[in-house]
Design a protein around this motif. Structure first.
Motif, PDB file in Angstrom:
ATOM      1  N   UNK A  38       0.855  -1.186   0.000  1.00  0.00           N
ATOM      2  CA  UNK A  38       0.000   0.000   0.000  1.00  0.00           C
ATOM      3  C   UNK A  38       0.887   1.231   0.000  1.00  0.00           C
ATOM      4  N   UNK A  39       0.497   2.243  -0.758  1.00  0.00           N
ATOM      5  CA  UNK A  39       1.237   3.506  -0.763  1.00  0.00           C
ATOM      6  C   UNK A  39       0.269   4.653  -0.974  1.00  0.00           C
ATOM      7  N   UNK A  40       0.572   5.795  -0.350  1.00  0.00           N
ATOM      8  CA  UNK A  40      -0.207   6.997  -0.612  1.00  0.00           C
ATOM      9  C   UNK A  40       0.171   7.600  -1.960  1.00  0.00           C
ATOM     10  N   UNK A  41       1.360   7.252  -2.464  1.00  0.00           N
ATOM     11  CA  UNK A  41       1.811   7.691  -3.778  1.00  0.00           C
ATOM     12  C   UNK A  41       1.808   6.541  -4.766  1.00  0.00           C
ATOM     13  N   UNK A  42       2.884   6.447  -5.576  1.00  0.00           N
ATOM     14  CA  UNK A  42       3.007   5.397  -6.580  1.00  0.00           C
ATOM     15  C   UNK A  42       3.580   4.125  -5.973  1.00  0.00           C
TER      16      UNK A  42
ATOM     17  N   UNK B 268      -2.475   1.748  -4.538  1.00  0.00           N
ATOM     18  CA  UNK B 268      -1.786   3.029  -4.659  1.00  0.00           C
ATOM     19  C   UNK B 268      -2.783   4.167  -4.474  1.00  0.00           C
ATOM     20  N   UNK B 269      -2.253   5.369  -4.150  1.00  0.00           N
ATOM     21  CA  UNK B 269      -3.142   6.506  -3.912  1.00  0.00           C
ATOM     22  C   UNK B 269      -4.109   6.231  -2.789  1.00  0.00           C
ATOM     23  N   UNK B 270      -3.640   5.590  -1.715  1.00  0.00           N
ATOM     24  CA  UNK B 270      -4.527   5.107  -0.655  1.00  0.00           C
ATOM     25  C   UNK B 270      -5.264   6.231   0.066  1.00  0.00           C
ATOM     26  N   UNK B 271      -4.668   7.439   0.078  1.00  0.00           N
ATOM     27  CA  UNK B 271      -5.300   8.569   0.749  1.00  0.00           C
ATOM     28  C   UNK B 271      -5.918   9.556  -0.246  1.00  0.00           C
ATOM     29  N   UNK B 272      -6.229   9.059  -1.466  1.00  0.00           N
ATOM     30  CA  UNK B 272      -6.965   9.898  -2.416  1.00  0.00           C
ATOM     31  C   UNK B 272      -6.127  10.563  -3.480  1.00  0.00           C
ATOM     32  N   UNK B 273      -4.926  10.045  -3.751  1.00  0.00           N
ATOM     33  CA  UNK B 273      -4.075  10.617  -4.806  1.00  0.00           C
ATOM     34  C   UNK B 273      -4.548  10.112  -6.170  1.00  0.00           C
ATOM     35  N   UNK B 274      -5.229  10.977  -6.914  1.00  0.00           N
ATOM     36  CA  UNK B 274      -5.875  10.624  -8.178  1.00  0.00           C
ATOM     37  C   UNK B 274      -4.878  10.179  -9.246  1.00  0.00           C
ATOM     38  N   UNK B 275      -3.666  10.705  -9.192  1.00  0.00           N
ATOM     39  CA  UNK B 275      -2.700  10.453 -10.270  1.00  0.00           C
ATOM     40  C   UNK B 275      -1.641   9.424  -9.893  1.00  0.00           C
TER      41      UNK B 275
END
Length: 250
Positions: free
Chosen positions: A178-182, A195-202
């Protein structure tokens, strides 16, 4: 004056939707069991809507709700393009009905050649739009990298909070990254990658061999049966609007 104890605000959320093509409870149960078995931890207590627009008017709403909850989903309500009578029945039974956002359909118009003054105004407007577009802020969230060296084995979970995750090795079936980024995996992805676990659309997911149980970006996910186009090949996965896309790495 004392602060308000509470207030209601409108907020947008990403919700999973189960689209039903049959009202046969046994068939739904068998299919749900197969899906959930691929990633039981991921689906545990996930809030879901049930889309019933492909079904006829004869539906056992209570049985469908009970079945969804049987598999530890959090039932939110029903949705879909249905009749007003069905909506009323659903609400009379004490269940929620959620209206989906409607697509905006552009009306066809007859084109005409603008007058010189109109052309000048349109050109100025177009130039202003281009300048404004260049001045619009772009998402500039920068993540540092968390690096994990070695294989991530079944039952293990690695979370890069506020970071990208780089795995130098493979992710085994039953493991979760799991990552908040890539997420970059220099090996095979056989487990689950979120990926984008906290809402990172890209956010994006990269791996040397896609054999995953589940991949997810910003709450949008695929199970293994949706990855067959690039199965066991080097790929990257990204999100376009609300749809996951995969492309082969050259």
């Amino acid at each position: 004056m004392a602060d308000a104890v509470l207030e209601f605000k409108g907020t947008s959320f990403t919700l999973s939707v189960i689209h039903l093509s049959t009202a046969q409870i046994d068939d739904i149960r068998d299919t749900l069991a197969d899906k959930v078995a691929q990633a039981p931890d991921f689906f545990n207590l996930v809030p879901v809507l049930v889309n019933i627009e492909q079904l006829g008017a004869t539906i056992d709403y209570s049985a469908i709700k009970a079945l969804v909850e049987e598999f530890n989903f959090t039932f939110v309500g029903f949705t879909g393009v249905i009749s007003n009578e069905q909506r009323k029945l659903i609400r009379d039974l004490g269940f929620s009905f959620v209206n989906a956002a409607k697509a905006v359909v552009a009306k066809q118009v007859t084109a005409k050649t603008p007058e010189p003054e109109e052309r000048s105004a349109l050109a100025s407007e177009s130039l202003a739009e281009q300048v404004a577009a260049k001045q619009m802020p772009v998402e500039s969230t920068l993540f540092s990298d968390k690096v994990h060296r070695g294989q991530i084995r079944s039952g293990q979970q690695v979370y890069a909070k506020g970071q990208n995750l780089v795995v130098i090795g493979s992710v085994s079936a039953g493991a979760e990254v799991i990552a908040d980024g890539n997420i970059h995996i220099y090996g095979a992805l056989r487990g689950r990658a979120i990926a984008g676990a906290q809402g990172h659309q890209h956010a994006q997911i990269y791996c040397q061999s896609l054999e995953a149980e589940l991949v997810s970006i910003n709450g949008n996910y695929w199970l293994s049966d949706s990855m067959q186009d690039h199965w066991a090949t080097p790929v990257y996965i990204h999100l376009t609007d609300t749809e996951l896309m995969s492309s082969k790495l050259v």
